[in-house]
Design a protein around this motif. Structure first.
Motif: not given
Length: 328
Positions: A106-107, A110, A113-114
């Motif tokens: 999941s990271r 993240e 997206d960042t």
């Protein structure tokens, strides 16, 4: 926190890094500056265990890098935006890093997206532009949500929006209490980003100080004044003990003076001022002043710059004759 103590690296007789001792502290952005060949990249590689020091020590949160379990959770680094398998997609590149350090899948979503790469997550990295590669490298550095981050030339290839984004990202990370260490040759950007500076030259430590103190200690600050009553103002300022420099353009420069005090003096004596402006050197000017004796590679632009190229070496006669400049 990153702690260096007497860090030294020799390659034969060449001393690339010479007895460096400094600490990179959390909560601020620390800029790492130096001319080409100063030893910045070698220093950063030793921090990450990629090069072994000849002498000295470097610790990451009190430990040697090779003793860290799941190192991406302690320190994230961008040293080379091209350090990736071009045949893998951006997502799979980060997934491999995550799996090797016990980081959940999941990271990966993240950090993509960042850095703004979600829309190209399934595209192969070999097709990425330099700026996209930089963003992917930054995503890799952020992957383990580490307390320490190192970036080497992070704005390379980024457009103005990207440069603004990475600047704010580094400031935000430092505001969270993280340690942020960034090397760059782009002085204008460093001046807007760094709070503290570590400067090296020919492998030696030249400065370890705040941005404001670095500029103040390595440059001249003065107040610039223009007035139609120049001689009268000169008498007033010198009478008040100011050191005044007269320039050929009719401008007066006052060293170690405050514009507020000078303005009040002029008002008291009813002297008209057309300009009263404090002048402060830029980071680039201060850097050039400090490192002038530490530059290893000097380029020269002079009379020879526009000279024609040397003729080719003598050899067998050519079919176009002796005039070697003639077009074939």
């Amino acid at each position: 926190m990153i702690e260096l103590s007497g860090l030294t690296k020799r390659y034969g007789e060449k001393v690339a890094v010479n007895n460096l001792t400094f600490t990179v502290r959390p909560g601020i952005v620390t800029g790492f500056l130096g001319p080409n060949g100063a030893g910045k990249s070698t220093t950063m590689r030793m921090m990450l265990g990629l090069d072994r020091p000849t002498a000295g020590d470097v610790r990451i949160d009190g430990q040697h890098y090779d003793r860290l379990k799941d190192p991406l959770k302690y320190i994230g680094a961008l040293l080379d935006a091209k350090a990736m398998h071009g045949g893998r997609s951006a997502f799979n590149h980060l997934l491999c890093l995550a799996q090797s350090n016990g980081i959940p899948k999941s990271r990966v979503h993240e950090v993509l997206d960042t850095v703004g790469l979600t829309s190209v997550a399934r595209k192969k990295a070999k097709g990425f532009s330099l700026g996209m590669g930089q963003r992917l490298g930054i995503a890799g550095a952020l992957l383990g949500d580490p307390r320490i981050l190192m970036f080497d030339e992070p704005v390379n290839g980024l457009d103005p929006e990207g440069i603004h984004w990475i600047r704010n990202l580094m400031k935000s990370l430092a505001a969270q209490g993280r340690t942020v260490f960034v090397s760059s040759h782009l002085m204008s950007e460093m001046a807007l980003t760094a709070d503290h500076l570590v400067v090296i030259g020919q492998g030696r430590l030249l400065a370890d100080t705040s941005m404001a103190d670095f500029i103040a200690q390595n440059s001249r600050s003065f107040v610039r004044i223009r007035t139609p009553q120049r001689e009268r103002l000169l008498d007033v300022l010198r009478g008040a003990g100011f050191l005044v420099v007269e320039t050929g353009s009719g401008v007066l420069e006052v060293d170690d003076g405050k514009s507020e005090h000078i303005g009040e003096l002029a008002a008291q004596h009813q002297i008209v001022l057309h300009e009263l402006s404090p002048q402060r050197a830029s980071l680039e000017e201060a850097f050039m002043q400090l490192t002038a004796e530490s530059v290893e590679y000097h380029a020269h632009a002079g009379a020879d710059a526009g000279a024609p190229a040397d003729p080719p070496p003598a050899g067998p006669p050519q079919p176009w004759g002796d005039d070697w400049t003639r077009s074939r």
